[in-house]
Design a protein around this motif. Structure first.
Motif, PDB file in Angstrom:
ATOM      1  N   THR A 180      30.099  46.541  48.537  1.00 56.49           N
ATOM      2  CA  THR A 180      31.395  46.032  48.111  1.00 56.49           C
ATOM      3  C   THR A 180      32.366  47.194  47.985  1.00 56.49           C
ATOM      4  O   THR A 180      32.048  48.213  47.374  1.00 56.49           O
ATOM      5  CB  THR A 180      31.304  45.299  46.757  1.00 56.49           C
ATOM      6  OG1 THR A 180      30.513  44.125  46.905  1.00 56.49           O
ATOM      7  CG2 THR A 180      32.688  44.899  46.263  1.00 56.49           C
ATOM      8  N   MET A 181      33.530  47.048  48.591  1.00 57.51           N
ATOM      9  CA  MET A 181      34.546  48.096  48.555  1.00 57.51           C
ATOM     10  C   MET A 181      35.812  47.567  47.886  1.00 57.51           C
ATOM     11  O   MET A 181      36.293  46.475  48.212  1.00 57.51           O
ATOM     12  CB  MET A 181      34.881  48.561  49.970  1.00 57.51           C
ATOM     13  CG  MET A 181      35.919  49.692  50.037  1.00 57.51           C
ATOM     14  SD  MET A 181      36.626  49.854  51.696  1.00 57.51           S
ATOM     15  CE  MET A 181      37.620  48.349  51.793  1.00 57.51           C
ATOM     16  N   LYS A 182      36.320  48.323  46.923  1.00 58.62           N
ATOM     17  CA  LYS A 182      37.568  47.968  46.266  1.00 58.62           C
ATOM     18  C   LYS A 182      38.745  48.463  47.115  1.00 58.62           C
ATOM     19  O   LYS A 182      38.724  49.579  47.624  1.00 58.62           O
ATOM     20  CB  LYS A 182      37.650  48.606  44.869  1.00 58.62           C
ATOM     21  CG  LYS A 182      36.553  48.151  43.916  1.00 58.62           C
ATOM     22  CD  LYS A 182      36.715  46.693  43.528  1.00 58.62           C
ATOM     23  CE  LYS A 182      35.697  46.271  42.479  1.00 58.62           C
ATOM     24  NZ  LYS A 182      35.835  44.838  42.122  1.00 58.62           N
ATOM     25  N   VAL A 183      39.753  47.634  47.272  1.00 56.48           N
ATOM     26  CA  VAL A 183      40.947  48.029  48.011  1.00 56.48           C
ATOM     27  C   VAL A 183      41.852  48.820  47.072  1.00 56.48           C
ATOM     28  O   VAL A 183      42.228  48.314  46.003  1.00 56.48           O
ATOM     29  CB  VAL A 183      41.692  46.802  48.556  1.00 56.48           C
ATOM     30  CG1 VAL A 183      42.961  47.227  49.292  1.00 56.48           C
ATOM     31  CG2 VAL A 183      40.780  46.007  49.487  1.00 56.48           C
ATOM     32  N   PRO A 184      42.197  50.070  47.428  1.00 54.25           N
ATOM     33  CA  PRO A 184      43.022  50.891  46.528  1.00 54.25           C
ATOM     34  C   PRO A 184      44.401  50.268  46.283  1.00 54.25           C
ATOM     35  O   PRO A 184      44.947  49.563  47.137  1.00 54.25           O
ATOM     36  CB  PRO A 184      43.153  52.222  47.290  1.00 54.25           C
ATOM     37  CG  PRO A 184      42.034  52.224  48.276  1.00 54.25           C
ATOM     38  CD  PRO A 184      41.814  50.799  48.641  1.00 54.25           C
ATOM     39  N   GLU A 185      44.948  50.559  45.130  1.00 55.17           N
ATOM     40  CA  GLU A 185      46.286  50.075  44.795  1.00 55.17           C
ATOM     41  C   GLU A 185      47.305  50.666  45.764  1.00 55.17           C
ATOM     42  O   GLU A 185      47.273  51.857  46.069  1.00 55.17           O
ATOM     43  CB  GLU A 185      46.638  50.472  43.354  1.00 55.17           C
ATOM     44  CG  GLU A 185      47.949  49.891  42.865  1.00 55.17           C
ATOM     45  CD  GLU A 185      48.228  50.217  41.418  1.00 55.17           C
ATOM     46  OE1 GLU A 185      49.335  49.892  40.938  1.00 55.17           O
ATOM     47  OE2 GLU A 185      47.343  50.799  40.761  1.00 55.17           O
ATOM     48  N   GLY A 186      48.185  49.837  46.253  1.00 57.73           N
ATOM     49  CA  GLY A 186      49.194  50.302  47.202  1.00 57.73           C
ATOM     50  C   GLY A 186      48.804  50.098  48.651  1.00 57.73           C
ATOM     51  O   GLY A 186      49.646  50.190  49.543  1.00 57.73           O
TER      52      GLY A 186
ATOM     53  N   THR B 264      35.960  38.143  50.834  1.00 54.68           N
ATOM     54  CA  THR B 264      36.989  38.917  50.139  1.00 54.68           C
ATOM     55  C   THR B 264      37.331  38.259  48.808  1.00 54.68           C
ATOM     56  O   THR B 264      37.116  37.063  48.616  1.00 54.68           O
ATOM     57  CB  THR B 264      38.277  39.018  50.984  1.00 54.68           C
ATOM     58  OG1 THR B 264      38.769  37.699  51.253  1.00 54.68           O
ATOM     59  CG2 THR B 264      38.017  39.744  52.293  1.00 54.68           C
ATOM     60  N   GLU B 265      37.870  39.053  47.901  1.00 55.17           N
ATOM     61  CA  GLU B 265      38.393  38.555  46.624  1.00 55.17           C
ATOM     62  C   GLU B 265      39.883  38.848  46.574  1.00 55.17           C
ATOM     63  O   GLU B 265      40.337  39.889  47.048  1.00 55.17           O
ATOM     64  CB  GLU B 265      37.677  39.217  45.444  1.00 55.17           C
ATOM     65  CG  GLU B 265      36.244  38.767  45.257  1.00 55.17           C
ATOM     66  CD  GLU B 265      35.638  39.302  43.962  1.00 55.17           C
ATOM     67  OE1 GLU B 265      36.388  39.973  43.210  1.00 55.17           O
ATOM     68  OE2 GLU B 265      34.453  39.044  43.714  1.00 55.17           O
ATOM     69  N   LYS B 266      40.647  37.920  45.987  1.00 52.74           N
ATOM     70  CA  LYS B 266      42.092  38.082  45.895  1.00 52.74           C
ATOM     71  C   LYS B 266      42.554  37.967  44.453  1.00 52.74           C
ATOM     72  O   LYS B 266      41.874  37.379  43.604  1.00 52.74           O
ATOM     73  CB  LYS B 266      42.796  37.018  46.747  1.00 52.74           C
ATOM     74  CG  LYS B 266      42.487  37.073  48.231  1.00 52.74           C
ATOM     75  CD  LYS B 266      43.240  35.982  48.985  1.00 52.74           C
ATOM     76  CE  LYS B 266      42.929  36.017  50.466  1.00 52.74           C
ATOM     77  NZ  LYS B 266      43.666  34.951  51.209  1.00 52.74           N
ATOM     78  N   ASN B 267      43.727  38.535  44.171  1.00 54.86           N
ATOM     79  CA  ASN B 267      44.316  38.409  42.848  1.00 54.86           C
ATOM     80  C   ASN B 267      45.275  37.218  42.826  1.00 54.86           C
ATOM     81  O   ASN B 267      45.375  36.457  43.793  1.00 54.86           O
ATOM     82  CB  ASN B 267      45.020  39.703  42.434  1.00 54.86           C
ATOM     83  CG  ASN B 267      46.115  40.102  43.422  1.00 54.86           C
ATOM     84  OD1 ASN B 267      46.607  39.274  44.196  1.00 54.86           O
ATOM     85  ND2 ASN B 267      46.504  41.372  43.387  1.00 54.86           N
ATOM     86  N   ASP B 268      46.003  37.058  41.730  1.00 50.78           N
ATOM     87  CA  ASP B 268      46.921  35.922  41.583  1.00 50.78           C
ATOM     88  C   ASP B 268      48.072  35.967  42.584  1.00 50.78           C
ATOM     89  O   ASP B 268      48.721  34.944  42.844  1.00 50.78           O
ATOM     90  CB  ASP B 268      47.476  35.886  40.156  1.00 50.78           C
ATOM     91  CG  ASP B 268      46.388  35.590  39.125  1.00 50.78           C
ATOM     92  OD1 ASP B 268      45.355  35.011  39.523  1.00 50.78           O
ATOM     93  OD2 ASP B 268      46.568  35.953  37.947  1.00 50.78           O
ATOM     94  N   SER B 269      48.336  37.152  43.132  1.00 46.51           N
ATOM     95  CA  SER B 269      49.410  37.302  44.126  1.00 46.51           C
ATOM     96  C   SER B 269      48.902  37.121  45.549  1.00 46.51           C
ATOM     97  O   SER B 269      49.619  37.427  46.511  1.00 46.51           O
ATOM     98  CB  SER B 269      50.068  38.686  43.980  1.00 46.51           C
ATOM     99  OG  SER B 269      50.608  38.849  42.686  1.00 46.51           O
ATOM    100  N   ASN B 270      47.657  36.672  45.686  1.00 51.88           N
ATOM    101  CA  ASN B 270      47.036  36.429  46.988  1.00 51.88           C
ATOM    102  C   ASN B 270      46.800  37.716  47.776  1.00 51.88           C
ATOM    103  O   ASN B 270      46.702  37.704  49.003  1.00 51.88           O
ATOM    104  CB  ASN B 270      47.865  35.463  47.833  1.00 51.88           C
ATOM    105  CG  ASN B 270      47.011  34.733  48.864  1.00 51.88           C
ATOM    106  OD1 ASN B 270      45.855  34.389  48.602  1.00 51.88           O
ATOM    107  ND2 ASN B 270      47.572  34.495  50.041  1.00 51.88           N
ATOM    108  N   GLU B 271      46.710  38.836  47.053  1.00 54.46           N
ATOM    109  CA  GLU B 271      46.412  40.121  47.688  1.00 54.46           C
ATOM    110  C   GLU B 271      44.915  40.381  47.601  1.00 54.46           C
ATOM    111  O   GLU B 271      44.296  40.133  46.564  1.00 54.46           O
ATOM    112  CB  GLU B 271      47.172  41.250  46.988  1.00 54.46           C
ATOM    113  CG  GLU B 271      48.679  41.106  47.046  1.00 54.46           C
ATOM    114  CD  GLU B 271      49.384  42.072  46.109  1.00 54.46           C
ATOM    115  OE1 GLU B 271      50.527  42.464  46.413  1.00 54.46           O
ATOM    116  OE2 GLU B 271      48.788  42.432  45.056  1.00 54.46           O
ATOM    117  N   VAL B 272      44.351  40.893  48.677  1.00 53.99           N
ATOM    118  CA  VAL B 272      42.917  41.178  48.699  1.00 53.99           C
ATOM    119  C   VAL B 272      42.634  42.405  47.837  1.00 53.99           C
ATOM    120  O   VAL B 272      43.234  43.463  48.018  1.00 53.99           O
ATOM    121  CB  VAL B 272      42.427  41.419  50.138  1.00 53.99           C
ATOM    122  CG1 VAL B 272      40.960  41.839  50.142  1.00 53.99           C
ATOM    123  CG2 VAL B 272      42.609  40.157  50.974  1.00 53.99           C
TER     124      VAL B 272
END
Length: 258
Positions: free
Chosen positions: A63-69, A85-93
């Motif tokens: 599992t790899m975390k996508v860096p901020e930005g 994939t996992e997404k946040n409330d803004s639909n960003e992965v």
């Protein structure tokens, strides 16, 4: 005889220490890495994550975390691996997971696997860290989240406005979203990205195959500067140990002749 014995012991100790150092260097260089290590600001970049299996057990998930930005866009499907994939409330992965599927045994001891994905780099210069979590078949997890000097460091990509970084981005198969249609650029490792403004600006469905945008073999080159320095240090120590061994043999031979 005592002096000769002392020289022999010293030579043996140095040789043993060198062998241990080389073994440590081998383990230390086998990190989870994301390449390229340098990329251009705002570019749509093809990245490759490389996962070696360091234990005598298969790696079954990463599992790899996508860096901020960093804006994750697409992944390349690979037979035998289920990709989610996992997404946040803004639909960003926020993270991507590669897990064995079907009859796949995973990444066995002495092997490595590479996965390709596309992301858009930040607009400003930065250093982005790729935190990764490696899962083995026995349930153990290795967290690649430390600093460069730690035992399990995360991989870092420098995002730069330097023109040299632009060349590096092209070699990695990326391109800048500059408002013009762009033909695919073939990288040194054979990666090829072809896209236009509509693809660059659309919200891409992550379940779509990447076959339309990324083709060719993965980049097998490990460009981690820390790894290269460690390999150089290993070579220097090995040469010194060899020279001392020859000196020990020469001194022992001279004393026997006397």
């Amino acid at each position: 005889m005592k002096k000769t014995s002392w020289i022999s012991k010293l030579t043996s100790t140095i040789a043993t220490g060198t062998a241990a150092f080389m073994l440590f260097a081998g383990f230390a260089s086998a990190h989870v890495t994301v390449s390229p290590s340098v990329a251009q600001t705002s570019a749509w970049q093809t990245y490759t994550i490389k996962i070696p299996s360091e234990k005598e057990l298969p790696t079954t998930k990463i599992t790899m975390k996508v860096p901020e930005g960093v804006a994750f866009k697409q992944y390349q499907p690979l037979a035998g691996w289920k990709i989610t994939t996992e997404k946040n409330d803004s639909n960003e992965v926020t993270s991507i997971t590669w897990e064995i599927d079907g009859d796949n045994e995973g990444i066995l001891a002495g092997q490595f696997q590479q996965f390709n994905f596309v992301a858009q780099n930040p607009t400003a210069e930065a250093e982005v860290a790729w935190d990764a979590f490696q899962y083995y078949s026995d349930g153990s997890i290795v967290e690649w989240t430390g600093q460069p000097s730690d035992a399990n460091p995360h991989s870092i990509t420098t995002i730069s406005e330097d023109p040299a970084a632009a060349g590096n981005a092209a070699a990695g198969g990326g391109h800048a979203n500059d408002g013009h249609d762009s033909a695919g650029t073939e990288g040194a490792a054979g990666d090829n990205v072809a896209t236009d403004d509509s693809k660059a600006n659309d919200d891409t469905t992550l379940g779509d195959a990447l076959n339309d945008t990324v083709t060719g073999e993965p980049n097998n080159t490990d460009t981690d500067p820390g790894t290269l320095k460690l390999q150089q240090a290993t070579l220097i120590v090995s040469i010194l140990a060899l020279i001392l061994s020859f000196l020990g043999i020469a001194l022992a031979t001279r004393r026997k002749k006397r």
